[in-house]
Enzyme design. Structure first.
Site, PDB file in Angstrom:
ATOM      1  N   LYS A  22      35.014  33.566  38.327  1.00 29.90           N
ATOM      2  CA  LYS A  22      34.602  34.663  37.742  1.00 29.90           C
ATOM      3  C   LYS A  22      34.884  34.732  36.246  1.00 29.90           C
ATOM      4  CE  LYS A  22      34.056  39.623  37.778  1.00 29.90           C
ATOM      5  NZ  LYS A  22      35.159  40.137  37.004  1.00 29.90           N
ATOM      6  N   ASN A  23      36.334  35.135  36.011  1.00 30.91           N
ATOM      7  CA  ASN A  23      36.709  35.928  34.735  1.00 30.91           C
ATOM      8  C   ASN A  23      36.566  34.638  33.746  1.00 30.91           C
ATOM      9  OD1 ASN A  23      36.888  38.292  35.369  1.00 30.91           O
ATOM     10  ND2 ASN A  23      39.193  38.237  35.944  1.00 30.91           N
ATOM     11  N   CYS A 120      34.444  47.694  36.131  1.00 37.14           N
ATOM     12  CA  CYS A 120      35.418  48.434  36.971  1.00 37.14           C
ATOM     13  C   CYS A 120      36.215  49.476  36.083  1.00 37.14           C
ATOM     14  CB  CYS A 120      36.576  47.719  37.651  1.00 37.14           C
ATOM     15  SG  CYS A 120      35.634  46.695  38.850  1.00 37.14           S
ATOM     16  N   ARG A 125      40.047  52.016  29.026  1.00 32.82           N
ATOM     17  CA  ARG A 125      39.963  50.546  29.022  1.00 32.82           C
ATOM     18  C   ARG A 125      39.598  50.378  27.386  1.00 32.82           C
ATOM     19  NH1 ARG A 125      37.501  46.849  33.902  1.00 32.82           N
ATOM     20  NH2 ARG A 125      38.520  45.391  32.755  1.00 32.82           N
ATOM     21  N   ASP A 310      44.721  42.322  39.422  1.00 29.37           N
ATOM     22  CA  ASP A 310      43.367  41.894  40.366  1.00 29.37           C
ATOM     23  C   ASP A 310      43.568  41.702  41.713  1.00 29.37           C
ATOM     24  OD1 ASP A 310      42.202  42.745  38.213  1.00 29.37           O
ATOM     25  OD2 ASP A 310      41.096  40.818  37.693  1.00 29.37           O
ATOM     26  N   ARG A 402      29.482  41.639  42.733  1.00 35.65           N
ATOM     27  CA  ARG A 402      29.723  40.998  41.459  1.00 35.65           C
ATOM     28  C   ARG A 402      30.748  39.965  41.162  1.00 35.65           C
ATOM     29  NH1 ARG A 402      32.929  45.303  38.206  1.00 35.65           N
ATOM     30  NH2 ARG A 402      33.014  43.284  36.978  1.00 35.65           N
TER      31      ARG A 402
HETATM   32  C1  UD1 Z   1      40.597  41.353  32.313  1.00 33.10           C
HETATM   33  C2  UD1 Z   1      40.004  41.146  33.523  1.00 33.10           C
HETATM   34  C3  UD1 Z   1      40.397  42.258  34.751  1.00 33.10           C
HETATM   35  C4  UD1 Z   1      41.853  42.085  34.628  1.00 33.10           C
HETATM   36  C5  UD1 Z   1      42.728  42.326  33.314  1.00 33.10           C
HETATM   37  C6  UD1 Z   1      44.009  42.413  33.502  1.00 33.10           C
HETATM   38  C7  UD1 Z   1      37.750  40.109  32.991  1.00 33.10           C
HETATM   39  C8  UD1 Z   1      36.445  40.404  32.960  1.00 33.10           C
HETATM   40  N1  UD1 Z   1      38.695  41.295  33.532  1.00 33.10           N
HETATM   41  O1  UD1 Z   1      40.305  42.750  32.000  1.00 33.10           O
HETATM   42  O2  UD1 Z   1      39.754  41.757  35.836  1.00 33.10           O
HETATM   43  O3  UD1 Z   1      42.483  43.508  35.630  1.00 33.10           O
HETATM   44  O4  UD1 Z   1      42.129  41.349  32.547  1.00 33.10           O
HETATM   45  O5  UD1 Z   1      44.339  40.945  33.988  1.00 33.10           O
HETATM   46  O6  UD1 Z   1      38.423  39.175  32.745  1.00 33.10           O
HETATM   47  N2  UD1 Z   1      44.131  47.009  26.129  1.00 33.10           N
HETATM   48  C9  UD1 Z   1      44.366  47.817  25.137  1.00 33.10           C
HETATM   49  N3  UD1 Z   1      43.775  47.496  24.083  1.00 33.10           N
HETATM   50  C10 UD1 Z   1      42.606  46.608  24.060  1.00 33.10           C
HETATM   51  C11 UD1 Z   1      42.553  45.979  25.229  1.00 33.10           C
HETATM   52  C12 UD1 Z   1      43.293  46.109  26.346  1.00 33.10           C
HETATM   53  O7  UD1 Z   1      45.324  48.748  24.870  1.00 33.10           O
HETATM   54  O8  UD1 Z   1      42.015  46.407  23.145  1.00 33.10           O
HETATM   55  C13 UD1 Z   1      45.077  47.427  27.347  1.00 33.10           C
HETATM   56  C14 UD1 Z   1      44.393  47.844  28.712  1.00 33.10           C
HETATM   57  O9  UD1 Z   1      44.238  49.336  28.595  1.00 33.10           O
HETATM   58  C15 UD1 Z   1      45.197  47.353  30.030  1.00 33.10           C
HETATM   59  C16 UD1 Z   1      45.882  46.099  29.286  1.00 33.10           C
HETATM   60  O10 UD1 Z   1      45.912  46.148  27.739  1.00 33.10           O
HETATM   61  O11 UD1 Z   1      46.365  48.208  30.056  1.00 33.10           O
HETATM   62  C17 UD1 Z   1      45.153  44.766  29.769  1.00 33.10           C
HETATM   63  O12 UD1 Z   1      43.888  44.910  29.625  1.00 33.10           O
HETATM   64  P1  UD1 Z   1      43.240  43.398  29.303  1.00 33.10           P
HETATM   65  O13 UD1 Z   1      43.988  42.351  29.750  1.00 33.10           O
HETATM   66  O14 UD1 Z   1      42.420  43.579  28.109  1.00 33.10           O
HETATM   67  O15 UD1 Z   1      41.925  43.525  30.413  1.00 33.10           O
HETATM   68  P2  UD1 Z   1      40.624  42.990  30.409  1.00 33.10           P
HETATM   69  O16 UD1 Z   1      40.103  42.034  29.504  1.00 33.10           O
HETATM   70  O17 UD1 Z   1      39.633  44.510  30.154  1.00 33.10           O
END
Ligand code: UD1
Length: 437
Positions: A22-23, A120, A125, A310, A402
């Protein structure tokens, strides 16, 4: 409303085929906007998130041809920015990965617009690292009125060096996509190393990009003029595979989890082994067997190759069925324990303190009416239902659909007593007040 009705207690036995990741899919479909020509994607999972993104691309002017259940041909040659409309925003608000449209539109057109992402709710986020990266590439990025708008300052992006303050899957992906056609070389440091980061890099490279280092913590992208069409098969879904592994651990039995990359499952396999689950690895499958009692253990979630956040709700559910006290530390998200309230209705004994959950194993979980609070929380309550005594009704299954292709059919084929039924939700008067409110 549709819900899953599960009569628990059947050990799982047989073979389950894992679908595409999915991701990876939710990154690769938007990235296809950068490609002029036909892009054939194989091993795409049939889930609502991919369906939503394919509809977005189609509204933007792409031709989307379904070849079979897991293969789609996408031609984004005629995609146009002026096709963006309310119909598209209604779709992009539903999913997290809609922010990858920003990187892809910026890379292709030098300008972009999308809604703030949905997906989610694990607490805050933020997207500051996405903005930092795209700004460094030469874009002005603004967040206003629920939209993200970006425009390259001189019409196109320029390669540069970017250090991510936080290891972020989403920021790594967004910057990689945008930088694929930026002028010059982009170096991104402190990047995420998840398998789907490598998959996206392989996809971009097979369409003519020059991306190196994916899977390490530094990625180097030499911008190319444009991307061309081609064929790409996605990797299998690490988390879907892990979810079935956790289900076998919870119910007992023996299942061959087929069409996987066992290396991607190492972090999950080693935890399950500590819990007295036998795991045998083949070239593209793992055999999971659980006959004896489960042992307690401790789990800390971390970016890859650590234990994936996850998989935290699913492993938390398995630990409810293990003897003794287990401790989970959530190392990625602030608020990923909403499923615990649901498990408590089934007799689980869990205390949460901040990012730490203390799980005291119980002899049996008991069936109850529970909600899928989000995608993986939904998987967790399904696993709990499979292991519990009696009947469990899982509501809000749209979250589960999803990200899990045909979860009911796959579990039925393993001997689970689960069906999807259309029946009214339990009246709120019968629920405890803190749920009805
Ligand atoms: C992706 C996955 C999600 C998974 C996560 C961590 C997808 C669509 N989703 O989410 O299922 O749980 O990776 O493996 O691939 N952060 C910041 N600033 C940013 C971005 C992130 O501070 O600009 C922080 C977030 O709050 C969190 C951490 O970094 O604490 C990791 O987030 P991130 O790896 O970006 O998760 P997603 O890409 O949203």
């Amino acid at each position: 409303m549709e819900k899953y009705v599960i009569r628990g207690g059947n050990p799982l036995r047989g073979t389950v085929d894992i679908s595409g990741a999915k991701n990876a899919a939710v990154a690769i479909i938007p990235a296809a906007i950068m490609v002029r020509g036909v892009c054939r994607l194989e091993n795409l999972p049939q889930i609502s998130d991919t369906d939503t993104l394919l509809r977005v691309l189609s509204y933007m002017g792409a031709s989307v041809r379904t070849i079979n259940r897991s293969t789609v041909e996408l031609d984004c040659t005629n995609v146009k920015l002026d096709s963006l409309s309310e119909d598209i925003w209604a779709l992009t608000r539903r999913i997290r990965a809609s922010y990858y449209l920003i990187g892809a539109m910026l890379g292709r057109f030098g300008a972009a617009c999308s809604t703030m992402p949905g997906g989610c709710n694990f607490g805050l986020r933020p997207i500051d690292q996405h903005i930092k990266g795209l700004t460094a590439l030469g874009a002005d990025v603004r967040v206003e009125g629920g939209f993200i708008r970006a425009a390259a300052r001189d019409g196109h992006l320029h390669g540069t060096k970017i250090y991510l303050d936080k290891v972020s899957v989403g920021a790594t992906i967004n910057i990689m996509i945008a930088a694929a056609t930026a002028e010059g070389v982009t170096v991104i440091e402190n990047v995420a190393r998840e398998p789907h980061i490598v998959d996206l890099a392989n996809f971009l490279n097979s369409m003519g990009a020059d991306v190196r280092g994916a899977g390490t913590d530094v990625i180097k992208i030499r911008g190319v003029k444009e991307l061309h069409g081609g064929t790409y098969a996605l990797i299998p879904d690490q988390i879907e595979a892990g979810t079935y592994m956790a289900a076998v651990a919870a119910t007992g039995g023996a299942v061959k989890i087929a069409n996987v990359i066992p290396k991607h499952l190492d972090c999950i396999s080693s935890k399950l082994r500590e819990m007295n689950v036998e795991i045998e690895e083949g070239d593209d499958y793992v055999l999971v067997r659980r006959e004896g009692d489960l042992r307690h253990t401790n789990v800390k979630t971390m970016p890859y190759p650590g234990f994936p956040t996850d998989m935290q709700p699913q492993i938390g559910t398995v630990l409810c069925c293990a003897s003794g006290l287990s401790v989970i530390t959530e190392g990625v998200w602030d608020n990923r324990y909403k499923y615990i309230e649901e498990l408590r209705k089934m007799g689980a004994q869990i205390q949460v303190d901040g990012r730490t959950a203390f799980i005291q194993g119980v002899d049996r979980l008991t069936g109850a009416t529970v909600r899928a609070c989000d995608l993986r929380a939904g998987a967790a309550v399904v696993i709990a239902g499979l292991a519990a005594d009696g009947v469990t009704r899982v509501e809000d299954i749209q979250y589960i659909e999803r990200g899990y292709q045909n979860i009911v059919g796959k579990l039925q084929a393993l001997g689970a007593d689960i069906k999807c039924v259309d029946e009214p939700d339990e009246p709120s008067a019968l629920r405890p007040a803190w749920i009805a409110g």
